[in-house]
Write a protein that holds these residues in place. Structure first.
Motif, PDB file in Angstrom:
ATOM      1  N   GLN A  84       9.588  -7.711  -8.962  1.00 52.73           N
ATOM      2  CA  GLN A  84       8.267  -7.251  -9.351  1.00 52.73           C
ATOM      3  C   GLN A  84       7.592  -8.229 -10.309  1.00 52.73           C
ATOM      4  N   CYS A  96      -1.710  -9.787   2.211  1.00 46.29           N
ATOM      5  CA  CYS A  96      -1.154  -9.802   0.862  1.00 46.29           C
ATOM      6  C   CYS A  96      -2.271  -9.807  -0.170  1.00 46.29           C
ATOM      7  N   GLN A  99      -4.146  -0.795  -3.340  1.00 46.43           N
ATOM      8  CA  GLN A  99      -4.321   0.648  -3.522  1.00 46.43           C
ATOM      9  C   GLN A  99      -5.689   1.092  -3.022  1.00 46.43           C
ATOM     10  N   SER A 119       2.480  -0.205   3.134  1.00 48.38           N
ATOM     11  CA  SER A 119       2.511  -1.289   2.154  1.00 48.38           C
ATOM     12  C   SER A 119       3.903  -1.403   1.558  1.00 48.38           C
ATOM     13  N   TYR A 120       4.205  -2.597   1.030  1.00 42.96           N
ATOM     14  CA  TYR A 120       5.450  -2.793   0.295  1.00 42.96           C
ATOM     15  C   TYR A 120       5.254  -3.909  -0.722  1.00 42.96           C
ATOM     16  N   PRO A 121       5.916  -3.815  -1.872  1.00 43.24           N
ATOM     17  CA  PRO A 121       5.763  -4.837  -2.917  1.00 43.24           C
ATOM     18  C   PRO A 121       6.439  -6.132  -2.512  1.00 43.24           C
ATOM     19  N   ARG A 174      -3.458  -8.268  -4.439  1.00 42.94           N
ATOM     20  CA  ARG A 174      -2.997  -7.756  -5.719  1.00 42.94           C
ATOM     21  C   ARG A 174      -2.877  -6.230  -5.637  1.00 42.94           C
ATOM     22  N   PRO A 175      -2.008  -5.641  -6.454  1.00 44.98           N
ATOM     23  CA  PRO A 175      -1.717  -4.209  -6.319  1.00 44.98           C
ATOM     24  C   PRO A 175      -2.937  -3.307  -6.375  1.00 44.98           C
ATOM     25  N   HIS A 197       8.600 -14.347  -0.196  1.00 48.69           N
ATOM     26  CA  HIS A 197       7.246 -13.907   0.111  1.00 48.69           C
ATOM     27  C   HIS A 197       7.002 -14.155   1.602  1.00 48.69           C
ATOM     28  N   ALA A 199       2.789 -10.424  -8.534  1.00 51.91           N
ATOM     29  CA  ALA A 199       2.044  -9.177  -8.649  1.00 51.91           C
ATOM     30  C   ALA A 199       1.232  -9.019  -7.369  1.00 51.91           C
ATOM     31  N   GLN A 200       1.937  -8.850  -6.243  1.00 49.61           N
ATOM     32  CA  GLN A 200       1.281  -8.726  -4.949  1.00 49.61           C
ATOM     33  C   GLN A 200       1.925  -7.626  -4.121  1.00 49.61           C
ATOM     34  N   VAL A 201       1.124  -7.100  -3.189  1.00 46.45           N
ATOM     35  CA  VAL A 201       1.567  -6.066  -2.259  1.00 46.45           C
ATOM     36  C   VAL A 201       1.140  -6.503  -0.860  1.00 46.45           C
TER      37      VAL A 201
END
Length: 391
Positions: free
Chosen positions: A184, A230, A237, A270-272, A232-233, A296, A188-190
């Protein structure tokens, strides 16, 4: 004069136990048998039932080199009807100068790579392995691995214990709490994944499009594209909360109009994202594939790197009588390819995960893409890395 009898230790149950029956673990088992290790000396353990793995809908991008490995195992002919070939790869930077186009014709290949669903891949590998007689224990949860002298013991959650000269950890995604936190921190990407259709798709062309927040990949599949976006979180969201029409509009704004208008989308997931690049190893245990390095998804190198791990490990274990010596050989042989692939994917990911929009590093990457397209040796290096890895 009498001498005390010294009891010889019992031989291990297996020469090799592989923990994890995903594509990499299945490939190791099949390759060991292909290279001469008796099937009865190989065991494969996985926590999932075969039916559960076969229903996995995730999309995988296989390089040309990976296709060759699967062909050797005997799995390729069992899955060929389920794959979509990639004849071109278009790499570009959204809103900036610079792109490169890699064509299969330039390298005399039938395809640069292939797109397949995870479930179809593991089903084919399982079918190819089944007639060999390799022991498969599933569903069976590994509780602990304990090294003792000349062997390692694998304890299952149901209380059974099996021993082997070498234990291979090929279970991707099994991380300690510490490693999970490191994943994590690294990015800082999802990733948002799904399947999209468009009004002007280009058959057999894959796209890697760099946006201000990260790479956006479209992989040709069925009548549309497998999407990996891909961001940012906070952006992920927001995008996941949108209705389909609005999401497709935003996807079009981010990707551009090269495939026309996006017209439909499957349910999104989605997944981190993160980087775990510290392969665990000891005298009698070794980690490969996602258990050794989680990358990644930029450039789609994760599974392909793992399959190259499988080939080299199988060769080392069947050439060398000493298990620990074989693991040392494996580590030395894989170091260059692993390090080069990790550096490439990590650099490209960090440029967009950490640099502010419009930063010089982002502009430089765009310029580099344009330069690669006109400098033939540089373009060949990029293409060969994507097709084969560093050799």
């Amino acid at each position: 004069m009498s001498t005390a009898n010294t009891a010889m230790p019992a031989p291990p149950d297996y020469d090799v136990i592989i923990c994890g029956a995903g594509p990499v673990g299945l490939s190791v088992a099949a390759l060991l048998q292909k290279r001469g290790m008796p099937a009865q000396r190989i065991a494969l353990i996985d926590a999932k039932a075969a039916k559960q793995a076969a229903q996995d809908p995730r999309t995988i991008a296989l390089s040309h080199g990976s296709q060759q490995i699967l062909h050797e195992i005997g799995a390729w002919t069992l899955m060929a009807s389920s794959v979509t070939s990639i004849d071109q790869i278009h790499v570009s930077r959204r809103g900036h100068f610079g792109r490169t186009l890699i064509n299969r014709e330039d390298y005399g290949l039938p395809a640069l790579g292939y797109v397949v669903r995870y479930g179809a891949l593991v089903t084919a590998l399982s079918a190819a392995l089944r007639p060999t007689g390799v022991t498969v224990l599933r569903p069976a949860q590994v509780a602990a691995i304990d090294e003792q002298g000349l062997q390692a013991n694998v304890q299952l959650a149901d209380g059974r214990t099996f021993s082997a000269g070498i234990v291979v950890q090929a279970e991707g995604g099994v991380f300690s709490e510490q490693t999970a936190k490191a994943l994590q921190r690294n990015y800082a990407q999802v990733a948002i994944v799904g399947h999209v259709a468009s009004t002007a798709g280009i058959a057999h062309r894959a796209f890697e499009r760099f946006t201000a927040e990260g790479p956006l990949a479209l992989l040709p599949q069925d009548d549309g594209y497998a999407l990996v976006w891909c961001t940012r979180p906070e952006t992920a969201q927001r995008l996941l909360a949108l209705d389909e029409k609005t999401f497709l509009h935003e996807l079009g704004e981010a990707f551009g109009g090269r495939v026309g208008r996006f017209s439909s989308c499957s349910p999104r997931h989605s997944y981190p994202l993160g980087l775990n690049a510290e392969p665990g190893a000891s005298a009698r245990t070794v980690a490969i594939g996602n258990a050794a390095q989680t990358l990644h998804p930029v450039a789609g190198q994760g599974l392909n790197l793992g399959l190259r791990d499988a080939v080299v490990l199988a060769g080392a274990l069947t050439r060398t009588t000493s298990g620990p010596a074989a693991l040392e050989q494996f580590s030395a042989q894989r170091r260059r390819d692993r390090n080069a692939t990790i550096r490439l994917t990590d650099l490209m990911a960090r440029v967009f995960a950490s640099a502010p929009d419009g930063a010089p590093s982002q502009a430089l990457l765009g310029f580099s893409l344009g330069l690669i397209d006109v400098v033939a040796p540089a373009k060949r290096v990029l293409a060969e890395q994507m097709m084969f890895g560093w050799r």
